[in-house]
Every structure is written in structure tokens, then in C-alpha cells.
Design a protein around this motif. Structure first.
Motif, PDB file in Angstrom:
ATOM      1  N   ARG A 181      46.267   3.361  -4.058  1.00 51.54           N
ATOM      2  CA  ARG A 181      46.233   4.811  -3.911  1.00 51.54           C
ATOM      3  C   ARG A 181      47.668   5.300  -3.807  1.00 51.54           C
ATOM      4  O   ARG A 181      48.495   4.698  -3.124  1.00 51.54           O
ATOM      5  N   PHE A 182      47.963   6.407  -4.496  1.00 52.27           N
ATOM      6  CA  PHE A 182      49.312   6.952  -4.442  1.00 52.27           C
ATOM      7  C   PHE A 182      49.365   8.128  -3.453  1.00 52.27           C
ATOM      8  O   PHE A 182      48.335   8.576  -2.953  1.00 52.27           O
ATOM      9  N   ASP A 183      50.569   8.607  -3.239  1.00 51.35           N
ATOM     10  CA  ASP A 183      50.781   9.718  -2.313  1.00 51.35           C
ATOM     11  C   ASP A 183      50.721  11.034  -3.099  1.00 51.35           C
ATOM     12  O   ASP A 183      51.617  11.330  -3.895  1.00 51.35           O
ATOM     13  N   GLU A 184      49.662  11.810  -2.848  1.00 56.84           N
ATOM     14  CA  GLU A 184      49.443  13.067  -3.598  1.00 56.84           C
ATOM     15  C   GLU A 184      50.608  14.026  -3.455  1.00 56.84           C
ATOM     16  O   GLU A 184      50.825  14.891  -4.316  1.00 56.84           O
ATOM     17  N   ALA A 185      51.356  13.897  -2.352  1.00 58.50           N
ATOM     18  CA  ALA A 185      52.415  14.878  -2.080  1.00 58.50           C
ATOM     19  C   ALA A 185      53.648  14.659  -2.962  1.00 58.50           C
ATOM     20  O   ALA A 185      54.536  15.512  -3.021  1.00 58.50           O
ATOM     21  N   VAL A 186      53.720  13.518  -3.660  1.00 59.56           N
ATOM     22  CA  VAL A 186      54.921  13.230  -4.466  1.00 59.56           C
ATOM     23  C   VAL A 186      54.747  13.831  -5.872  1.00 59.56           C
ATOM     24  O   VAL A 186      53.784  13.517  -6.570  1.00 59.56           O
ATOM     25  N   ALA A 187      55.677  14.703  -6.236  1.00 57.09           N
ATOM     26  CA  ALA A 187      55.564  15.374  -7.543  1.00 57.09           C
ATOM     27  C   ALA A 187      56.478  14.697  -8.560  1.00 57.09           C
ATOM     28  O   ALA A 187      57.471  14.061  -8.206  1.00 57.09           O
ATOM     29  N   LEU A 188      56.105  14.844  -9.826  1.00 60.19           N
ATOM     30  CA  LEU A 188      56.962  14.335 -10.908  1.00 60.19           C
ATOM     31  C   LEU A 188      57.932  15.459 -11.256  1.00 60.19           C
ATOM     32  O   LEU A 188      57.512  16.536 -11.690  1.00 60.19           O
ATOM     33  N   GLY A 189      59.215  15.217 -11.072  1.00 62.12           N
ATOM     34  CA  GLY A 189      60.205  16.261 -11.366  1.00 62.12           C
ATOM     35  C   GLY A 189      60.271  16.551 -12.861  1.00 62.12           C
ATOM     36  O   GLY A 189      59.970  15.673 -13.682  1.00 62.12           O
ATOM     37  N   SER A 190      60.676  17.782 -13.210  1.00 63.59           N
ATOM     38  CA  SER A 190      60.660  18.149 -14.631  1.00 63.59           C
ATOM     39  C   SER A 190      61.725  17.387 -15.425  1.00 63.59           C
ATOM     40  O   SER A 190      61.515  17.055 -16.587  1.00 63.59           O
ATOM     41  N   GLU A 191      62.843  17.056 -14.787  1.00 63.65           N
ATOM     42  CA  GLU A 191      63.879  16.303 -15.526  1.00 63.65           C
ATOM     43  C   GLU A 191      63.405  14.888 -15.836  1.00 63.65           C
ATOM     44  O   GLU A 191      63.624  14.366 -16.934  1.00 63.65           O
ATOM     45  N   VAL A 192      62.738  14.283 -14.855  1.00 61.77           N
ATOM     46  CA  VAL A 192      62.216  12.926 -15.078  1.00 61.77           C
ATOM     47  C   VAL A 192      61.164  12.987 -16.183  1.00 61.77           C
ATOM     48  O   VAL A 192      61.150  12.167 -17.113  1.00 61.77           O
ATOM     49  N   ALA A 193      60.297  13.998 -16.110  1.00 58.10           N
ATOM     50  CA  ALA A 193      59.238  14.128 -17.126  1.00 58.10           C
ATOM     51  C   ALA A 193      59.863  14.225 -18.517  1.00 58.10           C
ATOM     52  O   ALA A 193      59.403  13.575 -19.461  1.00 58.10           O
ATOM     53  N   GLU A 194      60.927  14.994 -18.637  1.00 59.71           N
ATOM     54  CA  GLU A 194      61.561  15.164 -19.954  1.00 59.71           C
ATOM     55  C   GLU A 194      62.163  13.841 -20.428  1.00 59.71           C
ATOM     56  O   GLU A 194      62.073  13.487 -21.605  1.00 59.71           O
ATOM     57  N   GLU A 195      62.744  13.089 -19.497  1.00 63.23           N
ATOM     58  CA  GLU A 195      63.334  11.792 -19.867  1.00 63.23           C
ATOM     59  C   GLU A 195      62.233  10.842 -20.374  1.00 63.23           C
ATOM     60  O   GLU A 195      62.417  10.130 -21.365  1.00 63.23           O
TER      61      GLU A 195
END
Ligand SMILES: Cc1cc2nc3c(=O)[nH]c(=O)nc-3n(C[C@H](O)[C@H](O)[C@H](O)COP(=O)(O)O)c2cc1C
Length: 396
Positions: A181-195
Motif C-alpha cells: 500500500r502506498f501513501d495517498e498523501a504523496v503527489a507526483l510533481g509535474s516536473e517529474v511527470a514530464e520527465e
């Protein structure tokens, strides 16, 4: 015979159990002069090619079947990656898709390792017919070549690839599937997503969709649960999974131990025996396994779907290369990955996913990214691997 013993050190990290079955994770990251010292004058030596293959051994493979074989061809500075069709699973992978995507992951690690040592890589997916990647029938060849990788040391540094970095070899040694199970509170940042998107885009014919909104994750969790219960309830699939799901004290170099799923010794033995049909698994226990994947999806920072233009060998290898690049780059940003093949293999959820993505392209790889809710889940032991020497094929 290439002597590979010197590639390894005697001790690994805390999540690397002792013994031969985990030697792969104790590979030394050689400084550049030590890598050069393994070599010949002109091209790459057999030892250098085998050393690059050692990183290919750390890649994830479906059910930890480790279907890759390596043929070092010294006179051409080439490493050929072969598929052993005895490791293509007839029930869960009748058309070899998961095995060939796995080989793509292997190829990615080798490419990154070569770049680390300043080598350019000329990569060719060989025109092996797709049927030759299916489980071998009686009388058919069991080994087929899939990818040729030729290395050269040009005067210029190889071009920088998306997700590249000097830390990639260390990340390969740390990477593992984290089925927690992962931590729901952790978001994927937009810069990481673009990379991450750039990694898929660069390979051609692929697209990475990153889904992060709660309603979609809920929907995906449900579809994953549906796909998992469909396959778990197929007797042939369950038996096959049972053969590859091991008790925690099993000495096998391939397959998945219960502790990789967070199971105690007793639970691991019970599930393994139950899936093999040697003990009874209660309907609730089967439903519970499917539910776990659902919760995993819902808790993710993002679910990634790699879609392909065509489901052929070139795109399968590319999808595997992209997945592995994405997993390593995510790890650099503190996110681990877990793969979910059933949703891509079972037709109804696959179609539903296509509808949600509004694409005609085929979802080929589905995974989730996140940070484990319990940090100790990220410290579960690595999966085992065969010895590198057992996967090296003689030239020709
Ligand atoms: C193509 C592919 C499909 C996979 N599918 C699943 C899956 O459906 N469920 C799962 O729990 N793990 C899946 N895995 C993860 C493998 O089981 C895992 O990579 C293997 O056991 C080795 O473990 P490691 O990646 O931690 O080294 C998949 C891996 C690959 C490469």
C-alpha cells in the motif's frame, strides 16, 4: 569461459540476503578505469560485455522467470539478448508479451550501463517472428535471438537521454517491485511527470499516460481487482502462478517469494500450496489477493499506462525499455513502482482502460508509482536471480 566472479563483492545492502541466489545484487559498480582494465584494445572484451549483462540481470521480469540469455560476441563488440522460450509461461503469457516486455527491461539496464561507461549503443530488434516468442512446442527451438546491441566508444559523448544520470547503476541495484500500500498523501510533481513522459516519448511509437485523480484511481483499482479475480479463478493460471510463488525459505534462483508480497513464512507456504492445488484456498482468501491490488492502485501517487501503436516485437521491447527507465527515474525521486499485468492481458479491463484513456492504442504496461505507507515495506528482500555465468551463451 568468461570469469565473472570478480564482478561481485561478498556483502550487499540490508535487503540483499546472503547466498548465491542473491549474488546478482552484489555486483560492484566499477570505476571507469577498472571497466577499461577489463577490456581489449579495439572493441569490447567478452568480460566487458558480460559485465554490462550483469546489469541486465537486475531488470524485472514477469513472475521473475528471468527469460533472458546473453551472447557476448567479442569480435563485433556486440551483446545479443536471447529469449529462452522455456521461461515463457503458457497460461499467463501464451503470446509471449510479458516475456518480451521483460527483455525490453533487460535491454534498458544494459543500455544505461553502457552509457555510464561512455559507450554509444547501436540497438537492433531482430526480425524474429512474433510466434517464435510464444511458449515453445515440441520440436521448436527453445532459444531465439531478440535484440542485438553493439557498443562503440566514439570521440563524442553519447547524447543525453531523458532520465539519464550518473546514479543509474546504483538505482538499478536498489530497484525492486514494491507490492505494498502506498501513501495517498504523496503527489507526483509535474516536473517529474514530464520527465517520465519524455522517457517514453523518446523511444518512438509509445505514449505514457499518467493518471492521478482519485476517481480514476478508484476505477482502475476496481478493474485491476476484476482482472486479478478473473485470472486467479482460472485453474491453469492459478497452478502456474503457484509454481512461481515460493515459500520464503525456498532456495530457487527464479520465482517470487512470499516475503516480496509482505507474506509471513506461514502465509507464503499456504498461498504457494493453495495456488498449486495442494491445499485449499478459501474464496475469501482469493478475493483478498485481488482486493490487495485494488487498494494498491487506489493508494498510488499515479498509475502509469504505456500505450503502443502496435503490439509487435519492436513496440514490446520499447515498452519494456520505457518502463524500466521510468522505474529508475522515479526511484531517484523517491517513488517506487509495482506492475500490474493482468489488466493488460485480460481483454475486458484492457478495453475499459482504452475507453478511459480515449485511445485506440493498446495499453501494454500498467504500473503504479508511490511511496510505501509503511517504510519497512520498501525494505523487503530483493527477488533472487540465477548466476550470471548460467545465462551466458557461447558465441555462435
Ligand atoms: C512484464 C512484467 C510484468 C509483471 N507483472 C506483474 C504483475 O502483474 N504483478 C506483480 O505483482 N508483479 C509483476 N511483475 C513484477 C515481477 O514479478 C518482478 O519483476 C519479479 O518478481 C522480480 O522482482 P524484482 O523486480 O523486485 O527484482 C511484472 C514484471 C514484468 C517485467
Amino acid at each position: 569461459m568468461i570469469d565473472v566472479d570478480g564482478f561481485y563483492e561478498s556483502e550487499g545492502e540490508a535487503d540483499v540476503p546472503p547466498g548465491q541466489a542473491w549474488q546478482a545484487w552484489r555486483v560492484k559498480i566499477l570505476p571507469e578505469p577498472a571497466f577499461r582494465a577489463l577490456g581489449g584494445h579495439e572493441g569490447l572484451s567478452g568480460a566487458q560485455l558480460a559485465y554490462l549483462a550483469a546489469f541486465g540481470l537486475l531488470a524485472p521480469t514477469s513472475h521473475n522467470t528471468v527469460p533472458q540469455r546473453f551472447e557476448p560476441i567479442e569480435r563485433r563488440s556486440e551483446l545479443r539478448v536471447w529469449l529462452d522460450r522455456r521461461a515463457v509461461l503458457p497460461e499467463s503469457d501464451s503470446c509471449g508479451r510479458q516475456a518480451t516486455i521483460s527483455v525490453g527491461c533487460v535491454v534498458a539496464n544494459i543500455e544505461h550501463a553502457a552509457h555510464h561507461y561512455g559507450l554509444a549503443v547501436e540497438l537492433e530488434v531482430l526480425d524474429t517472428p512474433l510466434e517464435h516468442t510464444h511458449p515453445a512446442r515440441d520440436g521448436e527451438p527453445t532459444l531465439v535471438p531478440l535484440v542485438s546491441m553493439r557498443f562503440s566508444r566514439g570521440s563524442e559523448a553519447p547524447p543525453r537521454r531523458a532520465g539519464a544520470g550518473a546514479d543509474l547503476l546504483a538505482l538499478m541495484k536498489r530497484r525492486k517491485m514494491v507490492r505494498a500500500r502506498f501513501d495517498e498523501a504523496v503527489a507526483l510533481g509535474s516536473e517529474v511527470a514530464e520527465e517520465l513522459r519524455a522517457i517514453a516519448r523518446e523511444l518512438g511509437g509509445l505514449e505514457l499516460h499518467l493518471l492521478t485523480d482519485a476517481p480514476t484511481l478508484l476505477f482502475l483499482g476496481k478493474f485491476q481487482e476484476l482482472a486479478d479475480s478473473t485470472v486467479f479463478n482460472r485453474a491453469g493460471f492459478a497452478r502456474e502462478l503457484g509454481q512461481w510463488t515460493l515459500a520464503n525459505d525456498d532456495p530457487s534462483a527464479v520465482g517470487m517469494r512470499g516475503w516480496e508480497f509482505g507474506l509471513s513464512d506461514e502465509a507464503a507456504r499456504h498461498f504457494s500450496r493453495g495456488l498449486r492445488g495442494e491445499a485449499t484456498l478459501l474464496p475469501d482468501e482469493v478475493a483478498g489477493m485481488a482486493k490487495t491490488a485494488n487498494i494498491g492502485m487506489r493508494s498510488a501517487s499515479a498509475v502509469g499506462v504505456i500505450t503502443v501503436e502496435r503490439d509487435d516485437l519492436v513496440h514490446r521491447i520499447a515498452a519494456g525499455r520505457a518502463y524500466e527507465g521510468i522505474a529508475l527515474c522515479s526511484l531517484r525521486h523517491g517513488l517506487v513502482a509495482s506492475m500490474h499485468a493482468a489488466i493488460t492481458e485480460v481483454e475486458a479491463p484492457n478495453m475499459a482502460l482504452r475507453g478511459r484513456l480515449r485511445t485506440r492504442r493498446r495499453p501494454e504496461v500498467v504500473f503504479r508509482l508511490g511511496r510505501p505507507k509503511l517504510p519497512e515495506d520498501g525494505m523487503r528482500p530483493h527477488a533472487s536471480r540465477p548466476l550470471l555465468s548460467s545465462l551466458l551463451l557461447p558465441e555462435g
